[in-house]
Design a protein around this motif. Structure first.
Motif, PDB file in Angstrom:
ATOM      1  N   TRP A 107       0.867  -1.174   0.000  1.00  0.00           N
ATOM      2  CA  TRP A 107       0.000   0.000   0.000  1.00  0.00           C
ATOM      3  C   TRP A 107       0.902   1.222   0.000  1.00  0.00           C
ATOM      4  N   ASN A 108       0.771   2.009  -1.010  1.00  0.00           N
ATOM      5  CA  ASN A 108       1.573   3.235  -1.012  1.00  0.00           C
ATOM      6  C   ASN A 108       0.772   4.366  -0.369  1.00  0.00           C
ATOM      7  N   TRP A 109       1.398   5.482  -0.186  1.00  0.00           N
ATOM      8  CA  TRP A 109       0.740   6.584   0.522  1.00  0.00           C
ATOM      9  C   TRP A 109      -0.455   7.128  -0.232  1.00  0.00           C
ATOM     10  N   GLY A 110      -0.497   7.070  -1.548  1.00  0.00           N
ATOM     11  CA  GLY A 110      -1.638   7.557  -2.326  1.00  0.00           C
ATOM     12  C   GLY A 110      -2.874   6.706  -2.096  1.00  0.00           C
ATOM     13  N   THR A 111      -2.716   5.395  -2.036  1.00  0.00           N
ATOM     14  CA  THR A 111      -3.845   4.497  -1.777  1.00  0.00           C
ATOM     15  C   THR A 111      -4.399   4.745  -0.379  1.00  0.00           C
ATOM     16  N   LYS A 112      -3.522   4.884   0.590  1.00  0.00           N
ATOM     17  CA  LYS A 112      -3.958   5.134   1.965  1.00  0.00           C
ATOM     18  C   LYS A 112      -4.693   6.470   2.072  1.00  0.00           C
ATOM     19  N   LEU A 113      -4.237   7.444   1.365  1.00  0.00           N
ATOM     20  CA  LEU A 113      -4.878   8.756   1.377  1.00  0.00           C
ATOM     21  C   LEU A 113      -6.279   8.683   0.792  1.00  0.00           C
ATOM     22  N   VAL A 114      -6.461   7.991  -0.320  1.00  0.00           N
ATOM     23  CA  VAL A 114      -7.783   7.860  -0.948  1.00  0.00           C
ATOM     24  C   VAL A 114      -8.733   7.087  -0.047  1.00  0.00           C
ATOM     25  N   ILE A 115      -8.265   6.015   0.578  1.00  0.00           N
ATOM     26  CA  ILE A 115      -9.110   5.234   1.494  1.00  0.00           C
ATOM     27  C   ILE A 115      -9.500   6.095   2.700  1.00  0.00           C
ATOM     28  N   GLY A 116      -8.571   6.830   3.251  1.00  0.00           N
ATOM     29  CA  GLY A 116      -8.864   7.716   4.384  1.00  0.00           C
ATOM     30  C   GLY A 116      -9.874   8.785   4.029  1.00  0.00           C
ATOM     31  N   MET A 117      -9.720   9.412   2.863  1.00  0.00           N
ATOM     32  CA  MET A 117     -10.695  10.438   2.444  1.00  0.00           C
ATOM     33  C   MET A 117     -12.071   9.823   2.212  1.00  0.00           C
ATOM     34  N   GLY A 118     -12.102   8.616   1.637  1.00  0.00           N
ATOM     35  CA  GLY A 118     -13.376   7.937   1.407  1.00  0.00           C
ATOM     36  C   GLY A 118     -14.095   7.638   2.710  1.00  0.00           C
ATOM     37  N   CYS A 119     -13.351   7.173   3.715  1.00  0.00           N
ATOM     38  CA  CYS A 119     -13.952   6.910   5.025  1.00  0.00           C
ATOM     39  C   CYS A 119     -14.462   8.204   5.665  1.00  0.00           C
ATOM     40  N   PHE A 120     -13.710   9.277   5.573  1.00  0.00           N
ATOM     41  CA  PHE A 120     -14.125  10.554   6.145  1.00  0.00           C
ATOM     42  C   PHE A 120     -15.391  11.077   5.458  1.00  0.00           C
TER      43      PHE A 120
ATOM     44  N   ALA B 268     -17.686   9.299   3.928  1.00  0.00           N
ATOM     45  CA  ALA B 268     -18.800   8.432   4.340  1.00  0.00           C
ATOM     46  C   ALA B 268     -19.289   8.827   5.731  1.00  0.00           C
ATOM     47  N   PHE B 269     -18.362   9.142   6.630  1.00  0.00           N
ATOM     48  CA  PHE B 269     -18.709   9.581   7.979  1.00  0.00           C
ATOM     49  C   PHE B 269     -19.532  10.868   7.949  1.00  0.00           C
ATOM     50  N   ILE B 270     -19.119  11.833   7.157  1.00  0.00           N
ATOM     51  CA  ILE B 270     -19.837  13.110   7.049  1.00  0.00           C
ATOM     52  C   ILE B 270     -21.229  12.888   6.455  1.00  0.00           C
ATOM     53  N   ILE B 271     -21.357  12.046   5.468  1.00  0.00           N
ATOM     54  CA  ILE B 271     -22.663  11.770   4.848  1.00  0.00           C
ATOM     55  C   ILE B 271     -23.597  11.110   5.852  1.00  0.00           C
ATOM     56  N   VAL B 272     -23.088  10.155   6.630  1.00  0.00           N
ATOM     57  CA  VAL B 272     -23.920   9.498   7.653  1.00  0.00           C
ATOM     58  C   VAL B 272     -24.389  10.520   8.686  1.00  0.00           C
ATOM     59  N   LEU B 273     -23.523  11.415   9.125  1.00  0.00           N
ATOM     60  CA  LEU B 273     -23.931  12.443  10.090  1.00  0.00           C
ATOM     61  C   LEU B 273     -24.981  13.392   9.502  1.00  0.00           C
ATOM     62  N   ALA B 274     -24.823  13.765   8.246  1.00  0.00           N
ATOM     63  CA  ALA B 274     -25.793  14.668   7.611  1.00  0.00           C
ATOM     64  C   ALA B 274     -27.154  13.997   7.492  1.00  0.00           C
ATOM     65  N   VAL B 275     -27.195  12.745   7.098  1.00  0.00           N
ATOM     66  CA  VAL B 275     -28.474  12.020   6.989  1.00  0.00           C
ATOM     67  C   VAL B 275     -29.125  11.884   8.360  1.00  0.00           C
TER      68      VAL B 275
END
Length: 147
Positions: free
Chosen positions: A7-20, A22-29
């Motif tokens: 896993w390079n740093w770019g993959t980890k960054l994309v996964i982290g942003m995706g999780c964040f 998703a978290f914001i969308i769940v809170l908004a709903v």
């Protein structure tokens, strides 16, 4: 041999942003689907304008020692006044504004008014009693527990 996935740093960054995201969308709903707060008053501005009038009526109760005695029994909520009285009672349920009630009252020959418990849920209620007696206006607030 089992080759480990790199896993390079770019993959980890994309996964982290995706999780964040998703978290914001769940809170908004969740925020949009939640029930309105019962402690927030929609007509706070009007109540602010009437505060002086209410304060004067509450002070009149203290000066005349006219606070009614409130008892909760099997026959209902019984209010005993110092003199003959006529007015209204706001039954306020702080947990659910939709359960609030306004009841007109008039005392009997013993200066008592009864509120039947039919349609009144068990729990803590705030009574806002607004009445006229002997040419004076009064306002009193008391809490009762309906069991």
């Amino acid at each position: 041999m089992i080759k480990e996935m790199e896993w390079n740093w770019g993959t980890k960054l994309v996964i982290g942003m995706g999780c964040f995201m998703a978290f914001i969308i769940v809170l908004a709903v969740k925020m949009f689907n939640s029930s309105p707060d019962a402690l927030v008053d929609n007509d706070y501005y009007e109540k602010g304008l009437n505060y002086d009038k209410e304060y004067t009526l509450k002070e009149q109760v203290k000066m005349d020692h006219a606070s009614p005695e409130v008892k909760v029994g099997s026959e209902g909520i019984i209010l005993t006044f110092k003199a003959a009285a006529e007015g209204k009672i706001n039954l306020v349920r702080t947990a659910d504004k939709r359960m609030d009630k306004v009841i007109q009252i008039k005392t009997d020959e013993k200066n008592r008014a009864a509120i039947p418990l039919t349609g009144i849920a068990k729990g803590r209620w705030k009574l806002i009693i607004n009445w006229n007696s002997a040419g004076k206006s009064y306002l009193d607030e008391q809490e009762v527990m309906v069991e």
